[in-house]
Write a protein that holds these residues in place. Sequence first.
Motif, PDB file in Angstrom:
ATOM      1  N   LEU A   1      58.965  71.730  61.963  1.00 46.57           N
ATOM      2  CA  LEU A   1      59.550  73.053  61.831  1.00 46.57           C
ATOM      3  C   LEU A   1      60.964  73.011  61.275  1.00 46.57           C
ATOM      4  O   LEU A   1      61.362  73.895  60.518  1.00 46.57           O
ATOM      5  CB  LEU A   1      59.570  73.744  63.205  1.00 46.57           C
ATOM      6  N   GLU A   2      61.733  71.985  61.676  1.00 39.86           N
ATOM      7  CA  GLU A   2      63.130  71.906  61.251  1.00 39.86           C
ATOM      8  C   GLU A   2      63.640  70.488  61.483  1.00 39.86           C
ATOM      9  O   GLU A   2      63.229  69.814  62.417  1.00 39.86           O
ATOM     10  CB  GLU A   2      63.956  72.890  62.079  1.00 39.86           C
ATOM     11  N   THR A   3      64.534  70.066  60.610  1.00 45.84           N
ATOM     12  CA  THR A   3      65.239  68.801  60.824  1.00 45.84           C
ATOM     13  C   THR A   3      66.739  69.060  60.685  1.00 45.84           C
ATOM     14  O   THR A   3      67.156  69.986  59.986  1.00 45.84           O
ATOM     15  CB  THR A   3      64.824  67.714  59.807  1.00 45.84           C
ATOM     16  N   LYS A   4      67.522  68.251  61.404  1.00 45.36           N
ATOM     17  CA  LYS A   4      68.973  68.350  61.270  1.00 45.36           C
ATOM     18  C   LYS A   4      69.575  66.977  61.547  1.00 45.36           C
ATOM     19  O   LYS A   4      69.038  66.190  62.314  1.00 45.36           O
ATOM     20  CB  LYS A   4      69.560  69.393  62.214  1.00 45.36           C
ATOM     21  N   ILE A   5      70.668  66.702  60.883  1.00 51.95           N
ATOM     22  CA  ILE A   5      71.374  65.442  61.106  1.00 51.95           C
ATOM     23  C   ILE A   5      72.246  65.603  62.353  1.00 51.95           C
ATOM     24  O   ILE A   5      73.067  66.516  62.440  1.00 51.95           O
ATOM     25  CB  ILE A   5      72.230  65.046  59.887  1.00 51.95           C
ATOM     26  N   GLU A   6      72.048  64.725  63.318  1.00 43.42           N
ATOM     27  CA  GLU A   6      72.794  64.765  64.567  1.00 43.42           C
ATOM     28  C   GLU A   6      74.071  63.939  64.440  1.00 43.42           C
ATOM     29  O   GLU A   6      74.200  63.111  63.538  1.00 43.42           O
ATOM     30  CB  GLU A   6      71.938  64.197  65.699  1.00 43.42           C
ATOM     31  N   ALA A   7      74.990  64.166  65.372  1.00 40.81           N
ATOM     32  CA  ALA A   7      76.189  63.326  65.450  1.00 40.81           C
ATOM     33  C   ALA A   7      75.717  61.889  65.654  1.00 40.81           C
ATOM     34  O   ALA A   7      74.844  61.636  66.470  1.00 40.81           O
ATOM     35  CB  ALA A   7      77.065  63.769  66.609  1.00 40.81           C
TER      36      ALA A   7
ATOM     37  N   GLY B   1      67.425  64.947  64.050  1.00 41.56           N
ATOM     38  CA  GLY B   1      66.763  65.760  65.062  1.00 41.56           C
ATOM     39  C   GLY B   1      65.588  66.471  64.423  1.00 41.56           C
ATOM     40  O   GLY B   1      65.709  67.043  63.332  1.00 41.56           O
ATOM     41  N   VAL B   2      64.432  66.428  65.069  1.00 38.57           N
ATOM     42  CA  VAL B   2      63.213  66.991  64.500  1.00 38.57           C
ATOM     43  C   VAL B   2      62.569  67.942  65.502  1.00 38.57           C
ATOM     44  O   VAL B   2      62.216  67.551  66.615  1.00 38.57           O
ATOM     45  CB  VAL B   2      62.199  65.870  64.145  1.00 38.57           C
ATOM     46  N   SER B   3      62.423  69.201  65.103  1.00 35.39           N
ATOM     47  CA  SER B   3      61.651  70.176  65.870  1.00 35.39           C
ATOM     48  C   SER B   3      60.262  70.221  65.252  1.00 35.39           C
ATOM     49  O   SER B   3      60.124  70.300  64.028  1.00 35.39           O
ATOM     50  CB  SER B   3      62.278  71.568  65.793  1.00 35.39           C
ATOM     51  N   PHE B   4      59.231  70.169  66.107  1.00 36.88           N
ATOM     52  CA  PHE B   4      57.865  70.161  65.580  1.00 36.88           C
ATOM     53  C   PHE B   4      56.927  70.874  66.538  1.00 36.88           C
ATOM     54  O   PHE B   4      57.267  71.141  67.693  1.00 36.88           O
ATOM     55  CB  PHE B   4      57.381  68.727  65.349  1.00 36.88           C
ATOM     56  N   GLU B   5      55.748  71.196  66.032  1.00 36.31           N
ATOM     57  CA  GLU B   5      54.702  71.778  66.863  1.00 36.31           C
ATOM     58  C   GLU B   5      53.380  71.093  66.556  1.00 36.31           C
ATOM     59  O   GLU B   5      53.178  70.583  65.448  1.00 36.31           O
ATOM     60  CB  GLU B   5      54.583  73.289  66.654  1.00 36.31           C
ATOM     61  N   ALA B   6      52.505  71.082  67.551  1.00 38.55           N
ATOM     62  CA  ALA B   6      51.172  70.514  67.393  1.00 38.55           C
ATOM     63  C   ALA B   6      50.197  71.388  68.167  1.00 38.55           C
ATOM     64  O   ALA B   6      50.545  71.957  69.197  1.00 38.55           O
ATOM     65  CB  ALA B   6      51.139  69.081  67.917  1.00 38.55           C
TER      66      ALA B   6
ATOM     67  N   ILE C   1      62.585  65.832  69.039  1.00 35.45           N
ATOM     68  CA  ILE C   1      62.904  64.422  69.260  1.00 35.45           C
ATOM     69  C   ILE C   1      64.021  64.006  68.311  1.00 35.45           C
ATOM     70  O   ILE C   1      64.250  64.644  67.278  1.00 35.45           O
ATOM     71  CB  ILE C   1      61.685  63.485  69.057  1.00 35.45           C
ATOM     72  N   SER C   2      64.704  62.944  68.675  1.00 34.54           N
ATOM     73  CA  SER C   2      65.713  62.334  67.809  1.00 34.54           C
ATOM     74  C   SER C   2      65.095  61.099  67.178  1.00 34.54           C
ATOM     75  O   SER C   2      64.564  60.235  67.880  1.00 34.54           O
ATOM     76  CB  SER C   2      66.948  61.931  68.613  1.00 34.54           C
ATOM     77  N   VAL C   3      65.170  61.027  65.856  1.00 35.12           N
ATOM     78  CA  VAL C   3      64.593  59.905  65.114  1.00 35.12           C
ATOM     79  C   VAL C   3      65.729  59.046  64.576  1.00 35.12           C
ATOM     80  O   VAL C   3      66.606  59.546  63.865  1.00 35.12           O
ATOM     81  CB  VAL C   3      63.706  60.417  63.953  1.00 35.12           C
TER      82      VAL C   3
ATOM     83  N   ILE D   1      60.073  59.853  59.634  1.00 32.70           N
ATOM     84  CA  ILE D   1      60.025  60.995  60.546  1.00 32.70           C
ATOM     85  C   ILE D   1      58.588  61.329  60.947  1.00 32.70           C
ATOM     86  O   ILE D   1      58.300  61.526  62.123  1.00 32.70           O
ATOM     87  CB  ILE D   1      60.736  62.216  59.925  1.00 32.70           C
ATOM     88  N   ASP D   2      57.679  61.397  59.986  1.00 35.07           N
ATOM     89  CA  ASP D   2      56.284  61.696  60.313  1.00 35.07           C
ATOM     90  C   ASP D   2      55.716  60.671  61.285  1.00 35.07           C
ATOM     91  O   ASP D   2      55.036  61.025  62.249  1.00 35.07           O
ATOM     92  CB  ASP D   2      55.418  61.738  59.051  1.00 35.07           C
ATOM     93  N   GLN D   3      55.979  59.407  61.041  1.00 37.40           N
ATOM     94  CA  GLN D   3      55.446  58.361  61.918  1.00 37.40           C
ATOM     95  C   GLN D   3      56.072  58.447  63.308  1.00 37.40           C
ATOM     96  O   GLN D   3      55.393  58.239  64.312  1.00 37.40           O
ATOM     97  CB  GLN D   3      55.681  56.979  61.319  1.00 37.40           C
ATOM     98  N   ALA D   4      57.355  58.798  63.381  1.00 37.33           N
ATOM     99  CA  ALA D   4      58.023  58.930  64.682  1.00 37.33           C
ATOM    100  C   ALA D   4      57.418  60.072  65.494  1.00 37.33           C
ATOM    101  O   ALA D   4      57.179  59.923  66.705  1.00 37.33           O
ATOM    102  CB  ALA D   4      59.519  59.144  64.490  1.00 37.33           C
ATOM    103  N   VAL D   5      57.156  61.196  64.855  1.00 36.08           N
ATOM    104  CA  VAL D   5      56.534  62.329  65.558  1.00 36.08           C
ATOM    105  C   VAL D   5      55.127  61.943  65.997  1.00 36.08           C
ATOM    106  O   VAL D   5      54.727  62.179  67.141  1.00 36.08           O
ATOM    107  CB  VAL D   5      56.516  63.598  64.680  1.00 36.08           C
ATOM    108  N   PHE D   6      54.366  61.336  65.104  1.00 42.12           N
ATOM    109  CA  PHE D   6      53.007  60.899  65.441  1.00 42.12           C
ATOM    110  C   PHE D   6      53.033  59.943  66.629  1.00 42.12           C
ATOM    111  O   PHE D   6      52.262  60.091  67.582  1.00 42.12           O
ATOM    112  CB  PHE D   6      52.351  60.228  64.235  1.00 42.12           C
ATOM    113  N   ASP D   7      53.917  58.951  66.600  1.00 41.78           N
ATOM    114  CA  ASP D   7      54.007  57.976  67.690  1.00 41.78           C
ATOM    115  C   ASP D   7      54.372  58.658  69.006  1.00 41.78           C
ATOM    116  O   ASP D   7      53.833  58.314  70.067  1.00 41.78           O
ATOM    117  CB  ASP D   7      55.022  56.883  67.359  1.00 41.78           C
ATOM    118  N   HIS D   8      55.279  59.628  68.946  1.00 38.99           N
ATOM    119  CA  HIS D   8      55.670  60.374  70.151  1.00 38.99           C
ATOM    120  C   HIS D   8      54.462  61.091  70.758  1.00 38.99           C
ATOM    121  O   HIS D   8      54.225  61.015  71.971  1.00 38.99           O
ATOM    122  CB  HIS D   8      56.779  61.366  69.799  1.00 38.99           C
TER     123      HIS D   8
END
Length: 76
Positions: free
Chosen positions: A17-23, A28-33, A53-55, A61-68
């Motif tokens: 849904l959204e990504t942002k660069i964190e400090a 940072g990745v917002s997602f839905e499933a 989640i924070s990647v 990013i896709d693999q990190a969300v999938f793994d989560h």
Amino acid sequence: METHLVMTDIIKPFKILETKIEAGGDTGVSFEAEKVIYVSESARRTVGVKSYISVPQGRDIDQAVFDHLNDSGWFG
């Protein structure tokens, strides 16, 4: 025997849904499933999750969300 899924084994089962660069530089990745649960032969329902989640830098990013999702039992 436990089977470990790899994202390339299935169709991408989530939407970013959204990504942002964190400090600190992580992403940072917002997602839905969503998934369908069959309650009986004639009944089913759709359940979903929205999460964040924070990647780490340099990680796919896709693999990190999938793994989560996989590690949390979402596919099981």
